[in-house]
Design an enzyme around this catalytic site. Structure first.
Site, short mmCIF file in Angstrom:
data_model
loop_
_atom_site.label_atom_id
_atom_site.label_comp_id
_atom_site.label_asym_id
_atom_site.label_seq_id
_atom_site.Cartn_x
_atom_site.Cartn_y
_atom_site.Cartn_z
N GLU A 93 87.98 -31.45 -0.46
CA GLU A 93 89.11 -31.59 0.46
C GLU A 93 90.24 -32.38 -0.22
O GLU A 93 89.98 -33.39 -0.88
CB GLU A 93 88.60 -32.34 1.69
CG GLU A 93 89.61 -32.71 2.71
CD GLU A 93 89.02 -33.67 3.77
OE1 GLU A 93 89.71 -33.89 4.76
OE2 GLU A 93 87.90 -34.18 3.57
N ASP A 195 80.29 -46.76 -7.89
CA ASP A 195 81.37 -46.92 -8.89
C ASP A 195 82.63 -47.38 -8.16
O ASP A 195 83.71 -46.82 -8.31
CB ASP A 195 81.62 -45.58 -9.60
CG ASP A 195 82.47 -45.74 -10.86
OD1 ASP A 195 82.74 -46.88 -11.28
OD2 ASP A 195 82.86 -44.71 -11.45
P1 ADP Z 1 88.09 -38.80 -12.25
O1 ADP Z 1 86.78 -38.21 -11.83
O2 ADP Z 1 88.71 -38.03 -13.37
O3 ADP Z 1 88.03 -40.29 -12.53
P2 ADP Z 1 89.16 -39.30 -9.58
O4 ADP Z 1 88.20 -38.69 -8.65
O5 ADP Z 1 89.10 -40.78 -9.74
O6 ADP Z 1 89.10 -38.59 -11.02
O7 ADP Z 1 90.63 -38.85 -9.13
C1 ADP Z 1 91.81 -39.18 -9.85
C2 ADP Z 1 92.94 -39.45 -8.87
O8 ADP Z 1 93.19 -38.28 -8.09
C3 ADP Z 1 92.60 -40.54 -7.86
O9 ADP Z 1 93.00 -41.79 -8.30
C4 ADP Z 1 93.35 -40.11 -6.62
O10 ADP Z 1 94.65 -40.64 -6.64
C5 ADP Z 1 93.42 -38.62 -6.72
N1 ADP Z 1 92.38 -37.99 -5.88
C6 ADP Z 1 91.05 -37.99 -6.07
N2 ADP Z 1 90.41 -37.31 -5.12
C7 ADP Z 1 91.36 -36.86 -4.27
C8 ADP Z 1 91.33 -36.09 -3.07
N3 ADP Z 1 90.19 -35.63 -2.56
N4 ADP Z 1 92.50 -35.81 -2.46
C9 ADP Z 1 93.66 -36.26 -2.98
N5 ADP Z 1 93.77 -36.98 -4.10
C10 ADP Z 1 92.63 -37.29 -4.75
#
Ligand code: ADP
Length: 291
Positions: A93, A195
């Protein structure tokens, strides 16, 4: 990546038609690159990596699902995953972030997540912490679990990556002495995000706290709280509401360094550099407390 094929997968998984209108790059996090897909009045967040890392995404989807099932804190709902055009993808989502003042609610909700407990430590599958494997074999003993599958595992990797022999020696000393940190404390096996640094929570535009990018397992809740403090802290109201809902034990102040050593060693194993000397400083501090 063929976005139309991903859109078909989204439609099949959600059971609702999804006509792709637009895709945009969402940059990258620490590990993966990311995109957003828009269409049919909905939007999705897609993470991409090389196709041999599909299992990492499956573990992430299952971790999000495990936390969603607890109904404690909002997490992005996982939609589907797979491989396409030589890449692995995970669709979740898309949530619009940018709200403020949500950390007090986050503290209370995290305590509720931690209230979901099991009678042993670990999880039904392994996952990753960053890109490092995180082994979650079930264990009745928290100390054995942490010694073998957390501290010992990262120390062994660090040895292979050339961390100094002094760190390895002190790490061994800590593995031998760590039971003393738990003389008056018996942790429960709580559902952990795993994490929880400040880059892995956000406040939605409508003010709801959201946690994402987990490394889920059942373990001592202090490990989650410790990580919130590792890179700056979540703000006073977060700790106030958490402690109000489920007070931390006094020994947390010492054990938090012990728990964060796992993440600092993992950072050394992922990124090298000054994390080796940070780990050494932490080891000296913890061993000093045990003398
Ligand atoms: P990675 O697995 O590469 O570390 P993250 O899951 O931490 O990536 O996501 C990177 C960035 O993308 C987050 O800091 C956030 O700002 C954005 N993000 C992550 N998940 C979502 C989501 N479900 N909806 C909108 N933005 C998201």
């Amino acid at each position: 990546m063929n976005w139309n094929r991903i859109a078909q997968q989204i439609a099949a998984s959600t059971g609702e038609p999804f006509a792709l209108e637009r895709d945009s790059s969402a940059g990258g996090g620490c590990i993966n690159s990311a995109h957003r897909l828009y269409g049919s009045g909905r939007s999705y967040f897609v993470k991409l990596n090389s196709d041999d890392l599909l299992d990492m995404f499956i573990a992430e989807a299952e971790g999000l699902q495990e936390m969603a099932a607890a109904h404690a804190i909002r997490v992005p709902v996982p939609v589907c995953y797979g491989t396409d055009s030589g890449q692995a993808y995970l669709v979740i989502e898309n949530i619009e972030f940018g709200g403020r003042d949500g950390v007090a609610a986050l503290g209370e909700q995290l305590a509720a997540l931690h209230r979901c407990t099991k009678d042993r430590f670990g999880w039904h599958r392994n996952n990753t912490i960053g890109a490092t494997p995180q082994i979650n074999d079930w264990n009745d003993s928290w100390l054995e679990f942490w010694r073998a599958q957390r501290l010992g595992y990262q120390l062994e990797l660090a040895g292979r990556r050339g961390i100094g022999s002094a760190v390895l020696r002190q790490g061994e000393q800590l593995m031998d002495a760590m039971d003393m940190l738990f003389a008056d404390y018996q942790p429960e096996a709580s559902l952990l995000h795993g994490d929880l640094w400040s880059g892995n929570y956000a406040i939605s535009a409508d003010g709801e706290p959201v946690i994402f990018d987990p490394a889920v397992y059942y373990g001592d809740r202090e490990a989650d709280i410790a990580m919130t403090e590792l890179f700056g802290g979540f703000g006073r109201s977060f700790y106030a509401t958490y402690n109000n809902a489920w007070p931390l034990d006094v020994g947390y102040k010492v054990r938090k360094h012990f728990y964060n050593l796992y993440h600092v060693l993992n950072h050394f194993n992922l990124f090298g550099g000054g994390y080796g000397s940070q780990a050494q400083g932490m080891l000296e501090r913890i061993l000093g407390e045990l003398r």
